[in-house]
Design a protein around this motif. Structure first.
Motif, PDB file in Angstrom:
ATOM      1  N   THR A  30       0.826  -1.213   0.000  1.00 40.39           N
ATOM      2  CA  THR A  30       0.000   0.000   0.000  1.00 40.39           C
ATOM      3  C   THR A  30       0.858   1.261   0.000  1.00 40.39           C
ATOM      4  O   THR A  30       0.931   1.992   0.992  1.00 40.39           O
ATOM      5  N   GLY A  31       1.498   1.478  -1.103  1.00 37.35           N
ATOM      6  CA  GLY A  31       2.305   2.685  -1.251  1.00 37.35           C
ATOM      7  C   GLY A  31       2.373   3.048  -2.717  1.00 37.35           C
ATOM      8  O   GLY A  31       1.901   2.291  -3.590  1.00 37.35           O
ATOM      9  N   CYS A  32       2.923   4.201  -2.996  1.00 39.07           N
ATOM     10  CA  CYS A  32       3.196   4.566  -4.379  1.00 39.07           C
ATOM     11  C   CYS A  32       4.554   5.250  -4.419  1.00 39.07           C
ATOM     12  O   CYS A  32       5.078   5.640  -3.365  1.00 39.07           O
ATOM     13  N   PHE A  33       5.113   5.351  -5.612  1.00 42.97           N
ATOM     14  CA  PHE A  33       6.493   5.840  -5.674  1.00 42.97           C
ATOM     15  C   PHE A  33       6.765   6.533  -6.989  1.00 42.97           C
ATOM     16  O   PHE A  33       5.906   6.587  -7.878  1.00 42.97           O
ATOM     17  N   SER A  62      -1.048   9.672  -7.868  1.00 44.18           N
ATOM     18  CA  SER A  62      -1.071   8.294  -7.350  1.00 44.18           C
ATOM     19  C   SER A  62      -1.629   8.296  -5.929  1.00 44.18           C
ATOM     20  O   SER A  62      -2.426   7.425  -5.557  1.00 44.18           O
ATOM     21  N   CYS A  63      -1.211   9.283  -5.126  1.00 39.99           N
ATOM     22  CA  CYS A  63      -1.678   9.386  -3.732  1.00 39.99           C
ATOM     23  C   CYS A  63      -3.202   9.543  -3.674  1.00 39.99           C
ATOM     24  O   CYS A  63      -3.864   8.944  -2.824  1.00 39.99           O
ATOM     25  N   ARG A  64      -3.752  10.324  -4.586  1.00 40.55           N
ATOM     26  CA  ARG A  64      -5.214  10.524  -4.584  1.00 40.55           C
ATOM     27  C   ARG A  64      -5.922   9.210  -4.803  1.00 40.55           C
ATOM     28  O   ARG A  64      -6.942   8.910  -4.179  1.00 40.55           O
ATOM     29  N   ILE A  65      -5.381   8.386  -5.680  1.00 43.32           N
ATOM     30  CA  ILE A  65      -6.004   7.094  -5.974  1.00 43.32           C
ATOM     31  C   ILE A  65      -5.912   6.174  -4.755  1.00 43.32           C
ATOM     32  O   ILE A  65      -6.810   5.389  -4.485  1.00 43.32           O
ATOM     33  N   LEU A  66      -4.839   6.330  -3.974  1.00 43.80           N
ATOM     34  CA  LEU A  66      -4.584   5.428  -2.836  1.00 43.80           C
ATOM     35  C   LEU A  66      -5.032   5.982  -1.481  1.00 43.80           C
ATOM     36  O   LEU A  66      -4.675   5.400  -0.442  1.00 43.80           O
ATOM     37  N   HIS A  67      -5.779   7.083  -1.455  1.00 43.93           N
ATOM     38  CA  HIS A  67      -6.158   7.689  -0.156  1.00 43.93           C
ATOM     39  C   HIS A  67      -4.925   8.030   0.678  1.00 43.93           C
ATOM     40  O   HIS A  67      -4.902   7.793   1.889  1.00 43.93           O
ATOM     41  N   ILE A  68      -3.871   8.508   0.028  1.00 39.81           N
ATOM     42  CA  ILE A  68      -2.684   8.942   0.783  1.00 39.81           C
ATOM     43  C   ILE A  68      -2.686  10.463   0.804  1.00 39.81           C
ATOM     44  O   ILE A  68      -2.840  11.105  -0.238  1.00 39.81           O
ATOM     45  N   HIS A  69      -2.565  11.012   2.000  1.00 40.94           N
ATOM     46  CA  HIS A  69      -2.572  12.473   2.160  1.00 40.94           C
ATOM     47  C   HIS A  69      -1.225  12.899   2.699  1.00 40.94           C
ATOM     48  O   HIS A  69      -0.905  12.624   3.851  1.00 40.94           O
ATOM     49  N   LEU A  70      -0.429  13.548   1.861  1.00 41.11           N
ATOM     50  CA  LEU A  70       0.892  14.006   2.311  1.00 41.11           C
ATOM     51  C   LEU A  70       0.795  15.459   2.762  1.00 41.11           C
ATOM     52  O   LEU A  70       0.041  16.237   2.179  1.00 41.11           O
ATOM     53  N   GLY A 108      -4.671  -5.720   8.831  1.00 39.95           N
ATOM     54  CA  GLY A 108      -5.982  -5.304   8.308  1.00 39.95           C
ATOM     55  C   GLY A 108      -5.809  -4.549   7.016  1.00 39.95           C
ATOM     56  O   GLY A 108      -5.227  -3.470   7.004  1.00 39.95           O
ATOM     57  N   VAL A 109      -6.325  -5.124   5.935  1.00 36.21           N
ATOM     58  CA  VAL A 109      -6.084  -4.527   4.627  1.00 36.21           C
ATOM     59  C   VAL A 109      -7.178  -3.516   4.280  1.00 36.21           C
ATOM     60  O   VAL A 109      -8.359  -3.821   4.324  1.00 36.21           O
ATOM     61  N   ARG A 110      -6.777  -2.297   4.063  1.00 37.38           N
ATOM     62  CA  ARG A 110      -7.660  -1.209   3.621  1.00 37.38           C
ATOM     63  C   ARG A 110      -6.783  -0.033   3.240  1.00 37.38           C
ATOM     64  O   ARG A 110      -5.559  -0.116   3.365  1.00 37.38           O
ATOM     65  N   LEU A 111      -7.400   1.032   2.787  1.00 33.74           N
ATOM     66  CA  LEU A 111      -6.627   2.219   2.415  1.00 33.74           C
ATOM     67  C   LEU A 111      -6.919   3.413   3.322  1.00 33.74           C
ATOM     68  O   LEU A 111      -6.040   4.244   3.553  1.00 33.74           O
ATOM     69  N   ASP A 116      -0.021   8.144   6.834  1.00 33.13           N
ATOM     70  CA  ASP A 116       0.779   8.210   5.613  1.00 33.13           C
ATOM     71  C   ASP A 116       2.149   8.811   5.901  1.00 33.13           C
ATOM     72  O   ASP A 116       2.266   9.741   6.681  1.00 33.13           O
ATOM     73  N   GLU A 117       3.158   8.250   5.269  1.00 31.44           N
ATOM     74  CA  GLU A 117       4.521   8.781   5.407  1.00 31.44           C
ATOM     75  C   GLU A 117       5.097   9.029   4.024  1.00 31.44           C
ATOM     76  O   GLU A 117       4.696   8.379   3.042  1.00 31.44           O
ATOM     77  N   PHE A 118       6.083   9.925   3.993  1.00 31.46           N
ATOM     78  CA  PHE A 118       6.825  10.175   2.761  1.00 31.46           C
ATOM     79  C   PHE A 118       8.304   9.917   3.048  1.00 31.46           C
ATOM     80  O   PHE A 118       8.819  10.305   4.094  1.00 31.46           O
ATOM     81  N   ALA A 119       8.979   9.234   2.137  1.00 28.35           N
ATOM     82  CA  ALA A 119      10.416   8.997   2.288  1.00 28.35           C
ATOM     83  C   ALA A 119      11.075   9.165   0.920  1.00 28.35           C
ATOM     84  O   ALA A 119      10.416   9.023  -0.116  1.00 28.35           O
ATOM     85  N   CYS A 120      12.360   9.476   0.934  1.00 25.95           N
ATOM     86  CA  CYS A 120      13.070   9.681  -0.330  1.00 25.95           C
ATOM     87  C   CYS A 120      14.552   9.376  -0.140  1.00 25.95           C
ATOM     88  O   CYS A 120      15.137   9.731   0.891  1.00 25.95           O
ATOM     89  N   PHE A 121      15.134   8.707  -1.138  1.00 28.67           N
ATOM     90  CA  PHE A 121      16.577   8.497  -1.143  1.00 28.67           C
ATOM     91  C   PHE A 121      17.070   8.546  -2.577  1.00 28.67           C
ATOM     92  O   PHE A 121      16.277   8.490  -3.524  1.00 28.67           O
ATOM     93  N   ALA A 122      18.376   8.685  -2.735  1.00 29.50           N
ATOM     94  CA  ALA A 122      18.957   8.762  -4.084  1.00 29.50           C
ATOM     95  C   ALA A 122      20.232   7.925  -4.122  1.00 29.50           C
ATOM     96  O   ALA A 122      20.976   7.864  -3.139  1.00 29.50           O
ATOM     97  N   VAL A 123      20.453   7.266  -5.258  1.00 30.08           N
ATOM     98  CA  VAL A 123      21.664   6.445  -5.430  1.00 30.08           C
ATOM     99  C   VAL A 123      22.336   6.789  -6.758  1.00 30.08           C
ATOM    100  O   VAL A 123      21.655   7.181  -7.708  1.00 30.08           O
ATOM    101  N   PRO A 124      23.652   6.642  -6.829  1.00 32.07           N
ATOM    102  CA  PRO A 124      24.320   6.803  -8.134  1.00 32.07           C
ATOM    103  C   PRO A 124      23.769   5.757  -9.100  1.00 32.07           C
ATOM    104  O   PRO A 124      23.447   4.643  -8.679  1.00 32.07           O
ATOM    105  N   PHE A 125      23.644   6.115 -10.383  1.00 31.33           N
ATOM    106  CA  PHE A 125      22.947   5.197 -11.297  1.00 31.33           C
ATOM    107  C   PHE A 125      23.460   5.331 -12.716  1.00 31.33           C
ATOM    108  O   PHE A 125      23.697   6.425 -13.199  1.00 31.33           O
ATOM    109  N   GLY A 126      23.608   4.197 -13.371  1.00 29.66           N
ATOM    110  CA  GLY A 126      23.982   4.192 -14.787  1.00 29.66           C
ATOM    111  C   GLY A 126      22.825   3.689 -15.624  1.00 29.66           C
ATOM    112  O   GLY A 126      21.708   4.148 -15.486  1.00 29.66           O
TER     113      GLY A 126
END
Ligand code: PMP
Length: 307
Positions: A30-33, A62-70, A108-111, A116-126
């Motif tokens: 139950t998340g989006c990214f 995506s958050c609107r579809i998932l009932h996520i309020h940031l 308990g499965v529901r939305l 709701d939480e927000f997290a972010c990270f970054a990695v070097p990428f090719g």
């Protein structure tokens, strides 16, 4: 150099950004990214994040579809991301992964009615796939998730099991990628990329009603093709057999960038080598994302202070 994450409202060393095994999103998907790229420009000594705003606008959809309020606006999410990259101090290409998710530690499965939480990270990428200049794809035996089951236009973490099935079977079968079909048997997209083909001088791509993620690279390619090459894109259903006879085919996505498809299930596409349209689009795209094309510089957010 310490790698940071934005986690529970603050920047912490990435090792401290940990969730419990009881976390709702870990148990139920139950998340989006988002997946965002930042490109290093050596001449400018600058790191440019490509279409940052558009990625956060999509995350909030995506958050609107998932009932996520940031508790953040698009502007604030962009600022958090730029600050994270400054703290990481990358002077190379990077991949940024923001996540919005249900953080409660409950069964308990529901939305609705969850935290709701927000997290972010970054990695070097090719590269995301090695053979960007000539991928060999198959048609997956897995169908694309349907809008009335798991809407693909939301970038839902749990939905990526569908992509994982398609990608693993493609790789284990000796292919580079999979094309996934809708329940009606038309092309939807790749496992984590949108699909285009060239036929008779037109670009053709499946419509937004074909259970696709509405890709930001897809839109970028449609704009560059129109503005810089005078090529119109037609959005319409695509039959499987059209791929066998088209002139060129390619995949687009933040990860894959623009990758030519030169073979489908042991049949060559066009000449069997990368074609002129995708070659030109790749040149345009890599100039634009690296901040080398002033006309599209507004798509590139600088991370470091501009001299
Ligand atoms: N489709 C799927 C399923 C994806 O995961 C991605 C990658 N985000 C794309 C298409 C391409 O989208 P974008 O160009 O916005 O990265």
């Amino acid at each position: 150099m310490t790698q940071y994450a934005f986690f529970k409202g603050q920047f912490v060393p990435i090792e401290e950004a940990r969730i419990s095994i009881q976390t709702h999103a870990f148990n139920y998907g139950t998340g989006c990214f988002e997946g965002i790229r930042a490109y290093w420009n050596q001449d400018h000594e600058q790191l440019y994040v490509f279409r940052l705003r558009e990625h956060y606008e999509r995350l909030l959809r995506s958050c609107r579809i998932l009932h996520i309020h940031l508790p953040y606006t698009v502007n604030e999410l962009c600022e958090i991301t730029l600050e994270l990259l400054r703290k990481d101090g990358y002077r190379e290409d990077a991949y940024i992964r923001p996540l919005a998710y249900k953080a409660d530690e409950i069964i308990g499965v529901r939305l609705h009615g969850l935290t709701d939480e927000f997290a972010c990270f970054a990695v070097p990428f090719g590269r995301y796939i090695e053979k960007e200049e000539g991928a060999h794809v198959c048609f997956s035996s897995w169908q694309r998730v349907d809008d009335n089951a798991v809407p693909a236009r939301a970038k839902i973490t749990g939905a990526y099991i569908n992509s994982a099935f398609a990608k693993t079977d493609a790789l284990l079968g000796g292919y580079d990628e999979a094309l996934v079909l809708t329940q009606s048997g038309h092309i939807s997209e790749g496992s984590a990329e949108n699909f285009f083909m060239v036929r008779n001088g037109f670009l053709i791509t499946p419509p937004v009603t074909a259970n696709i993620l509405e890709g930001i690279t897809r839109e970028t390619v449609m704009i560059l093709a129109r503005e810089e090459m005078g090529l119109q894109t037609i959005e319409r259903e695509i039959d499987r057999s059209e791929i066998y006879i088209c002139d060129e085919a390619f995949l687009t996505g933040t990860g894959v960038q623009i990758a030519a498809i030169t073979q489908v299930e042991h049949r060559p596409i066009g000449s069997g080598a990368i074609g002129p349209v995708v070659t030109r689009l790749r040149e345009l795209y890599f100039d634009v994302v690296r901040g080398r094309n002033p006309k599209y510089r507004h798509w590139c957010s600088p991370v470091y202070p501009v001299a």
